[in-house]
Design an enzyme around this catalytic site. Structure first.
Site, PDB file in Angstrom:
ATOM      1  N   GLY A 163      18.562  90.666 134.422  1.00 47.84           N
ATOM      2  CA  GLY A 163      20.006  90.825 134.509  1.00 47.84           C
ATOM      3  C   GLY A 163      20.678  89.700 135.265  1.00 47.84           C
ATOM      4  CB  CYS A 164      24.217  89.496 136.298  1.00 41.88           C
ATOM      5  SG  CYS A 164      24.945  89.989 134.711  1.00 41.88           S
ATOM      6  CG  PHE A 165      19.424  90.056 140.158  1.00 43.54           C
ATOM      7  CD1 PHE A 165      18.173  89.476 140.337  1.00 43.54           C
ATOM      8  CD2 PHE A 165      19.486  91.320 139.582  1.00 43.54           C
ATOM      9  CE1 PHE A 165      17.015  90.137 139.960  1.00 43.54           C
ATOM     10  CE2 PHE A 165      18.330  91.994 139.210  1.00 43.54           C
ATOM     11  CZ  PHE A 165      17.094  91.398 139.395  1.00 43.54           C
TER      12      PHE A 165
END
Length: 388
Positions: A163-165
């Site tokens: 995901g985005c991290f």
């Protein structure tokens, strides 16, 4: 007879991990955010849902996004009508596209980074590949190695479904690899396409609609190594890296791979969860350096959405120009998940050079890179710029 300590010392680099090159790429298909609601509701056969379309239009208008790039063209969507429904079984068709296109887009970004680096690709010792788009065995790391013609002995690490991290995660891993393996040159690639997340609108799941308004496609590649040679041109040093879970944030951002593809669920309080935890992360990262003025450092923050950036600005009292590079990438590309912060790094060093600023970090010495996503997980990387 050598000792274990002598072997360990010989294995390690002397200096800090350094970013030596950055490459970015997007698919050719560009979509204009202002006209996207009309296109989206037409292609998903949802034009009769007028109130929902008005809500989506408002989401797009408030997104601060000007345009995005997407592999999914109108032609592909017409060939795969199941993608355009909200919950139609479609994973096989989505996977068929993702397992080919994710490494292909990653290859283009990697070639750009290798060209800037200026060294033979045979010097690449490690590959770290990250994508939230599709899963396969052998993975996209293997496909990239084959597409680029890297040595068969290259050490590979595949990160799926982060995901985005994860733009922060890949830098953290590359730092450890480069500093603990003398002479290592680590190629990291984040390649994201929305083929697994695109779906039609639902009147009962507006959090899914938020994703349709924000996500875009892109790939970024970075080459990391310690102790640069005279032929290499350092861009940023990776000084420290940390990961933490925000307290009381379970379920704030979730993704689930199902027959219908990857479904995303976002809670409304994500901006407040991020802004309420960011100062603690900053303090832990910068206290050893004696830095507590958050306007004295340059900023690379994952642009999850405008509300998150606004709340972070307010919480920390940041000057508007602090998030310029972040907002620029959000405007020009949308939210490209893990690839975003690497695009922002690229934008910052180029803009700093073009403006004649003294360092790659907007003329400043120290900087921070933030990634956040499912968990809610926060990655914090402390950067040191180099003279331009």
């Amino acid at each position: 007879m050598v000792t274990v300590e002598e072997v360990r010392k010989a294995q390690r680099a002397e200096g800090p991990a350094t970013i030596l090159a950055i490459g970015t790429v997007t698919p050719a298909n560009c979509v204009n955010q202002s006209t996207y609601p009309d296109y989206y509701f037409r292609i998903t056969n949802s034009e009769h849902k007028t109130e929902l379309k008005e809500k989506f239009q408002r989401m797009c208008d408030k997104s601060m996004i000007t345009k995005r790039y997407m592999h999914l063209t109108e032609e592909i969507l017409k060939e795969n009508p199941s993608f355009c429904e909200y919950m139609a079984p479609s994973l096989d068709a989505r996977q068929d596209i993702a397992v080919v296109e994710v490494p292909k887009l990653g290859k283009e970004a990697a070639q750009s980074a290798i060209k800037e680096w200026g060294q033979p690709k045979s010097k690449i010792t490690h590959v770290v590949f990250c994508t939230t788009s599709g899963i396969d065995m052998p993975g996209a790391d293997y496909q990239l190695t084959k597409l680029l013609g890297l040595r068969p002995s290259v050490k590979r690490l595949m990160m799926y479904q982060q995901g985005c991290f994860a733009g922060g995660t890949v830098l953290r891993l590359a730092k450890d690899l480069a500093e603990n393996n003398k002479g290592a040159r680590v190629l990291i690639v984040c390649s994201e396409i929305t083929v697994v997340t695109f779906r039609g609108p639902s009147e009962t799941h507006l959090d899914s609609l938020v994703g349709q308004a924000l996500f875009g496609d892109g790939a970024a590649a970075v080459i990391v190594g310690a102790d640069p040679t005279p032929a290499e041109k350092p861009l940023f040093q990776l000084v420290s890296a940390a990961q933490t879970l925000a307290p009381n944030s379970c379920g704030a951002i979730d993704g689930h791979l199902r027959e219908v593809g990857l479904t995303f669920h976002l809670l409304k309080d994500v901006p407040s969860v991020v802004s309420n935890n960011i100062e603690k992360c900053l303090f832990e990262a910068f206290n050893p350096l004696g830095i507590s003025d958050w306007n004295s450092v340059f900023w690379i923050a994952h642009p999850g959405g405008p509300a998150i950036l606004d709340q972070v600005e307010d919480k920390l009292g940041l000057k508007p120009e602090k998030l310029r590079a972040t907002r620029h990438v959000l405007s020009e590309y949308g939210n490209m998940s893990s690839a975003c912060v690497l695009f922002i790094l690229d934008e910052m060093r180029k803009a700093s050079s073009n403006a004649g600023l003294g360092t790659t970090g907007e003329g400043l010495e120290w900087g921070v890179l933030f990634g956040f996503g499912p968990g809610l997980t926060i990655e914090t990387v402390v950067l040191h710029s180099v003279p331009t």
